[in-house]
Scaffold this motif. Structure first.
Motif, PDB file in Angstrom:
ATOM      1  N   TRP A  36       0.803  -1.533  -0.002  1.00 30.36           N
ATOM      2  CA  TRP A  36      -0.189   0.132  -0.347  1.00 30.36           C
ATOM      3  C   TRP A  36       1.033   0.579   0.156  1.00 30.36           C
ATOM      4  CZ3 TRP A  36      -3.206  -2.024   4.544  1.00 30.36           C
ATOM      5  CH2 TRP A  36      -4.255  -3.278   3.795  1.00 30.36           C
ATOM      6  N   GLY A  37       1.899   1.755   0.170  1.00 34.75           N
ATOM      7  CA  GLY A  37       2.861   2.465   0.183  1.00 34.75           C
ATOM      8  C   GLY A  37       3.265   2.904   1.455  1.00 34.75           C
ATOM      9  N   TYR A  38       2.963   2.548   2.468  1.00 36.47           N
ATOM     10  CA  TYR A  38       3.460   2.135   3.891  1.00 36.47           C
ATOM     11  C   TYR A  38       5.179   2.713   3.472  1.00 36.47           C
ATOM     12  CZ  TYR A  38      -0.691   3.029   5.920  1.00 36.47           C
ATOM     13  OH  TYR A  38      -2.767   3.456   5.787  1.00 36.47           O
ATOM     14  N   ARG A  39       6.005   3.839   4.155  1.00 38.44           N
ATOM     15  CA  ARG A  39       7.159   3.679   4.036  1.00 38.44           C
ATOM     16  C   ARG A  39       7.669   2.790   5.291  1.00 38.44           C
ATOM     17  NH1 ARG A  39      10.666   9.504   3.824  1.00 38.44           N
ATOM     18  NH2 ARG A  39       9.782   9.002   1.869  1.00 38.44           N
ATOM     19  N   ARG A  40       7.170   3.174   5.918  1.00 39.80           N
ATOM     20  CA  ARG A  40       8.213   2.194   7.264  1.00 39.80           C
ATOM     21  C   ARG A  40       7.094   0.876   8.263  1.00 39.80           C
ATOM     22  NH1 ARG A  40      12.612   5.841   8.082  1.00 39.80           N
ATOM     23  NH2 ARG A  40      11.844   7.639   7.276  1.00 39.80           N
ATOM     24  N   TYR A  41       7.908   0.440   8.478  1.00 39.13           N
ATOM     25  CA  TYR A  41       7.003  -0.320   9.746  1.00 39.13           C
ATOM     26  C   TYR A  41       7.566  -0.833  11.032  1.00 39.13           C
ATOM     27  CZ  TYR A  41       3.571  -4.203  10.540  1.00 39.13           C
ATOM     28  OH  TYR A  41       1.880  -4.793  11.355  1.00 39.13           O
TER      29      TYR A  41
END
Length: 378
Positions: A36-41
């Motif tokens: 989905w394009g989130y930068r970090r987890y």
């Protein structure tokens, strides 16, 4: 330009489920977040409570194997429970196999253990005498202080169990600098002997500090020229002081020429406001379990959770009123206001619901509304 969004995960355990379920859900959410394009987890560290993120560095390695490109990290390693060498070697091991993707987030938790064990809650400065304010569309509640915790005996017992008998934590700033030296290859032991972390030395990890006040963490991050994460979702009443302290203390470093600020927010998104409000209706119960001293409990099903009492509500009101709950458009608008007020370069979102599918939907709907990527249903 829309700023990046990232995710903070506690691996929550819902009522009726297990730690195994929670960990599998974490792996699933990380994989979807990458799509989905989130930068970090980022993964939190909590012990002896009903969340499954007690060993975030171990889980980090599993997530690295299960994903391809999303940055992964800790938010944050509780330094009072770890030696500098163990932290650097663990991250160095993961980076050796999955290079260039790790954020090593450090926090002060655990460094006040002796105070909790011997004298209950440590003294805290008096909170500013103010009511709830709304600044440019952002709710700033009164400051919550640890002195309002109902029972600290469980916290004290947990801190004692996490520390070897007779062991004492290094001062926080000293340990952060020790970790920097081990990563950089400049560490020298007290007797003048050079020591080199293998693996760990030279690892391509990004060092972060986390904080909920304008105190040591924010100031140290600024002085060392490190990126900093300010915890609006934990301590919304202190967010402006926290941000100001970091930016005022910032000195450019080889790693970072200007401040880089991430601000956290607790979010529940659904197709419409009413559905989101229902899904979030047991959030106050979860926060109350933490602040009552029992520790984070299983996350209750909103269909069966009883209403909070007036006394319970008063203890958690600052967290409930600052949770971002609603349709994708309404939540995105509130998050944009938070970004504008704080000057955040990035927002990190944490979302807890009883049903994992609802948590997936919350992150998916927000990603689509925020414009991260073309997001398909999971």
């Amino acid at each position: 330009m829309t700023i990046p969004l990232s995710i903070l995960d506690l691996s929550p355990i819902s009522a009726g489920s297990t730690a195994r379920d929670a960990l599998r859900n974490t792996v699933d959410l990380a994989q979807q977040a990458e799509r989905w394009g989130y930068r970090r987890y980022w993964l939190a560290e909590h012990h002896f409570v009903r969340v499954a993120s007690s060993a975030p560095t171990t889980l980090l390695g599993l997530l690295a194997a299960a994903t391809e490109s999303i940055r992964l990290g800790t938010a944050a390693v509780q330094l009072g429970h770890h030696t500098s060498a163990s932290v650097v070697e663990a991250f160095g091991t993961i980076d050796a196999l999955y290079p260039g993707r790790l954020d090593l987030g450090l926090g002060r938790s655990g460094h006040r253990g002796d105070q909790f064990r011997t004298a209950g809650v440590p003294p805290v400065p008096p909170a500013p005498d103010r009511g709830t304010e709304v600044r440019d569309g952002v709710v700033i509640p009164p400051v919550f202080t640890p002195g309002r915790l109902l029972d600290t005996s469980r916290l004290a017992a947990g801190l004692a169990t996490l520390t070897l008998p007779g062991a004492q934590s290094l001062p926080y700033g000293e340990q952060v600098r020790e970790i920097q030296a081990l990563l950089d290859g400049t560490y020298t032991a007290g007797d003048g002997v050079e020591l080199h972390a293998v693996p760990g030395e030279g690892a391509d990890v990004q060092l972060w500090l986390f904080g909920s006040s304008g105190g040591e963490s924010a100031q140290l991050a600024g002085e060392l020229g490190l990126p900093f994460a300010a915890n609006y979702h934990v301590s919304p009443g202190t967010i402006l002081e926290t941000v100001e302290a970091y930016k005022a203390a910032f000195r450019p470093s080889q790693r970072l020429p200007r401040p880089y600020l991430v601000v956290s927010a607790d979010v529940v998104v659904a197709e419409d406001d009413a559905r989101a409000q229902h899904l979030a209706s047991s959030y106050g119960h979860w926060v109350y379990s933490i602040r009552s001293g029992a520790g984070a409990a299983e996350y209750l099903d909103p269909d069966t959770a009883p209403p909070l009492t007036d006394q319970q509500r008063r203890l958690v009101d600052d967290r409930v009123t600052t949770q971002f709950v609603g349709s994708p458009g309404s939540v995105a608008e509130r998050l944009a206001a938070l970004q504008q007020l704080t000057g955040a370069d990035e927002l990190v979102i944490t979302s807890v619901t009883h049903d994992h599918r609802d948590r997936l939907d919350s992150h998916r709907l927000l990603a689509r509304e925020w414009g991260l990527t073309h997001v398909r249903a999971a």
